[in-house]
Enzyme design. Structure first.
Site, PDB file in Angstrom:
ATOM      1  N   GLU A 286      51.769  52.688  18.795  1.00 29.23           N
ATOM      2  CA  GLU A 286      51.391  51.346  19.274  1.00 29.23           C
ATOM      3  C   GLU A 286      49.963  50.982  18.865  1.00 29.23           C
ATOM      4  OE1 GLU A 286      49.757  50.558  23.066  1.00 29.23           O
ATOM      5  OE2 GLU A 286      50.507  52.440  23.913  1.00 29.23           O
TER       6      GLU A 286
ATOM      7  N   LYS B 250      46.590  40.962  23.154  1.00 26.26           N
ATOM      8  CA  LYS B 250      47.482  42.012  23.645  1.00 26.26           C
ATOM      9  C   LYS B 250      48.873  41.384  23.698  1.00 26.26           C
ATOM     10  CE  LYS B 250      48.385  44.531  27.911  1.00 26.26           C
ATOM     11  NZ  LYS B 250      47.912  44.745  29.290  1.00 26.26           N
TER      12      LYS B 250
ATOM     13  N   VAL C 249      53.534  49.020  24.573  1.00 26.17           N
ATOM     14  CA  VAL C 249      54.737  49.862  24.506  1.00 26.17           C
ATOM     15  C   VAL C 249      55.959  48.957  24.321  1.00 26.17           C
ATOM     16  CG1 VAL C 249      56.247  51.389  25.864  1.00 26.17           C
ATOM     17  CG2 VAL C 249      53.763  51.805  25.789  1.00 26.17           C
TER      18      VAL C 249
ATOM     19  N   ASP D  21      53.378  42.764  40.230  1.00 27.18           N
ATOM     20  CA  ASP D  21      52.923  43.210  38.917  1.00 27.18           C
ATOM     21  C   ASP D  21      53.669  44.470  38.482  1.00 27.18           C
ATOM     22  OD1 ASP D  21      51.678  43.838  36.589  1.00 27.18           O
ATOM     23  OD2 ASP D  21      49.630  43.625  37.349  1.00 27.18           O
TER      24      ASP D  21
ATOM     25  N   SER E 243      54.993  46.214  34.901  1.00 26.45           N
ATOM     26  CA  SER E 243      54.844  46.094  33.449  1.00 26.45           C
ATOM     27  C   SER E 243      56.172  45.809  32.764  1.00 26.45           C
ATOM     28  CB  SER E 243      54.264  47.393  32.889  1.00 26.45           C
ATOM     29  OG  SER E 243      54.247  47.340  31.486  1.00 26.45           O
ATOM     30  N   ALA E 244      56.098  44.959  31.743  1.00 21.16           N
ATOM     31  CA  ALA E 244      57.282  44.672  30.918  1.00 21.16           C
ATOM     32  C   ALA E 244      57.768  45.946  30.205  1.00 21.16           C
ATOM     33  CB  ALA E 244      56.947  43.588  29.895  1.00 21.16           C
ATOM     34  N   ASP E 245      56.916  46.968  30.137  1.00 15.86           N
ATOM     35  CA  ASP E 245      57.333  48.235  29.497  1.00 15.86           C
ATOM     36  C   ASP E 245      58.584  48.807  30.158  1.00 15.86           C
ATOM     37  OD1 ASP E 245      55.009  47.956  28.025  1.00 15.86           O
ATOM     38  OD2 ASP E 245      53.995  49.706  28.885  1.00 15.86           O
TER      39      ASP E 245
ATOM     40  N   LYS F 100      49.465  56.730  34.469  1.00 10.30           N
ATOM     41  CA  LYS F 100      48.208  56.888  35.203  1.00 10.30           C
ATOM     42  C   LYS F 100      48.365  56.546  36.665  1.00 10.30           C
ATOM     43  CE  LYS F 100      44.666  56.086  31.803  1.00 10.30           C
ATOM     44  NZ  LYS F 100      45.248  55.414  30.647  1.00 10.30           N
TER      45      LYS F 100
HETATM   46  N1  PSU Z   1      48.491  52.809  29.997  1.00  6.02           N
HETATM   47  C1  PSU Z   1      47.625  53.679  29.457  1.00  6.02           C
HETATM   48  N2  PSU Z   1      47.063  53.387  28.266  1.00  6.02           N
HETATM   49  C2  PSU Z   1      47.342  52.225  27.599  1.00  6.02           C
HETATM   50  C3  PSU Z   1      48.276  51.313  28.182  1.00  6.02           C
HETATM   51  C4  PSU Z   1      48.815  51.650  29.369  1.00  6.02           C
HETATM   52  O1  PSU Z   1      47.373  54.716  30.047  1.00  6.02           O
HETATM   53  O2  PSU Z   1      46.786  51.988  26.511  1.00  6.02           O
HETATM   54  C5  PSU Z   1      48.632  50.052  27.429  1.00  6.02           C
HETATM   55  C6  PSU Z   1      49.947  50.248  26.667  1.00  6.02           C
HETATM   56  O3  PSU Z   1      49.914  49.469  25.486  1.00  6.02           O
HETATM   57  C7  PSU Z   1      50.973  49.670  27.622  1.00  6.02           C
HETATM   58  C8  PSU Z   1      50.201  48.504  28.197  1.00  6.02           C
HETATM   59  O4  PSU Z   1      52.170  49.263  27.015  1.00  6.02           O
HETATM   60  O5  PSU Z   1      48.877  48.996  28.356  1.00  6.02           O
HETATM   61  C9  PSU Z   1      50.781  48.026  29.515  1.00  6.02           C
HETATM   62  O6  PSU Z   1      50.143  46.859  29.903  1.00  6.02           O
HETATM   63  P1  PSU Z   1      50.659  46.049  31.174  1.00  6.02           P
HETATM   64  O7  PSU Z   1      50.371  46.920  32.363  1.00  6.02           O
HETATM   65  O8  PSU Z   1      49.865  44.797  31.157  1.00  6.02           O
HETATM   66  O9  PSU Z   1      52.123  45.842  30.952  1.00  6.02           O
HETATM   67 MN    MN Z   2      51.225  43.442  34.458  1.00  5.04          MN
END
Ligand code: PSU
Ligand code: MN
Length: 310
Positions: free
Chosen positions: A28, A90, A110, A142, A144-146, A163
């Site tokens: 990524e 992003k 991701v 909140d 994540s879309a992941d 984390k």
């Molecule tokens: N968690 C980490 N390191 C990262 C990310 C998440 O420990 O770099 C990054 C990854 O690209 C992940 C994104 O897909 O943050 C998730 O962002 P969000 O929570 O806004 O979906």
């Molecule tokens: Mn989010």
């Protein structure tokens, strides 16, 4: 009608490997532009590619450049993504069409890395940590879309767990509901990124790249459309002190709440804050766990290509 040929740009070396069923590992780019400071981010991205090659696979760093969905970036493009840093959008799933249509740049999370990898035919993807259900999500919603992408895109993602900025229990519940297997490489316990332990269990412990590859290929044969999450604990010698990291995370989350940071900004904010509080120690741990995941991902990709040859 689906036709992404105009947008998808697969690097020749990567296209050649895919065509010949050779191992490829996707990487990524949000971790480059938003996850680490320059020039450490570029050095790390280049070394990760090197580790993948040393372990017999072709690396494909994924990003959006001038509207093109790149499956494989050149060293110059990686330098650009690292140097421009947070100046690169992003890019999550909802950003994809907007960035492609307006010929803009995007650092893939991701989510979008899985999407572009899948469009290109790449099956294995190495990263650091995934996004998940945030603490307090019962109020903020909140998530994540992941997690949603893992539910619907058949790519195997190798990470070091998630984390503690997230609610790990709720993250696992979400993945269970959406049918995503969470596998532990040599561990029954979900690793928590900087540390090897989280207090939560994974679904299955799997002890070899070959078994992981077999699970992936079986999932494909069964026609399951979901992804698979492999959690690989940070090597013992680089793992951080549990108390120290928890204190840093709690402080970072409290500060983010106080400043009312939310949306796509919150994850990069928390990552940077934890790094500041730990005086840079967390950055070194972060780099080492990415190397460790890259190596495992390359070994799985090699086994997948062996299995698919049969
Ligand atoms: N968690 C980490 N390191 C990262 C990310 C998440 O420990 O770099 C990054 C990854 O690209 C992940 C994104 O897909 O943050 C998730 O962002 P969000 O929570 O806004 O979906
Ligand atoms: Mn989010």
């Amino acid at each position: 009608m689906t036709d992404y040929s105009k947008y998808l740009d697969v690097k020749p070396e990567v296209a050649d490997a895919i065509r010949n069923n050779k191992p490829v590992v996707a990487l990524e780019s949000t971790i480059i532009s938003h996850g680490m400071p320059y020039p450490k981010n570029v050095e790390t991205a280049m070394k990760v590619e090197h580790i993948i090659r040393d372990n017999g696979a072709v690396p494909a760093t994924i990003a959006i450049i001038k509207g093109k969905l790149k499956a494989g970036c050149s060293p110059e493009e990686i330098e650009y993504l690292g140097k421009t840093g947070t100046g690169v959008n992003k890019a999550s799933r909802r950003d994809l069409a907007v960035l492609a249509a307006s010929k803009s740049d995007g650092a893939t999370t991701v989510t979008t890395t899985m999407m572009i990898a899948h469009m290109a035919g790449i099956k294995i993807f190495a990263t650091g940590g995934i996004g998940g259900v945030h603490r307090g999500a019962e109020k903020t919603m909140d998530i994540s879309a992941d997690l949603e992408e893992l539910a619907k895109t058949p790519v195997m993602v190798i990470c070091a767990g998630a984390k503690a900025i997230l609610d790990l229990g709720l993250t696992l519940e979400y993945l269970e509901t959406h049918g995503v297997p969470v596998l532990g490489y040599g561990t029954k316990e979900l690793p928590a990124f900087y540390t090897r332990k989280s207090g939560f269990n994974v679904d299955y412990e799997v002890d070899s790249p070959k078994e992981l590859a077999n699970i992936f290929c079986t999932s494909q044969k069964l026609g399951l459309q979901s992804g698979i999450l492999v959690t690989n604990p940070i090597p013992e010698e680089y793992s951080m002190d549990h108390e120290l990291i928890n204190k840093a995370v709690n402080e970072a989350v409290a500060e983010a709440n106080r400043l009312k940071i939310h949306g796509k900004e919150i994850t990069p904010y928390l990552l940077a804050k934890v790094k500041d509080i730990t005086g840079g120690d967390s950055l070194e741990a972060n780099i080492q766990l990415v190397y460790n995941n890259a190596e495992l991902a390359a070994r799985i990709a090699c086994e997948v290509s062996r299995l698919s040859d049969k």
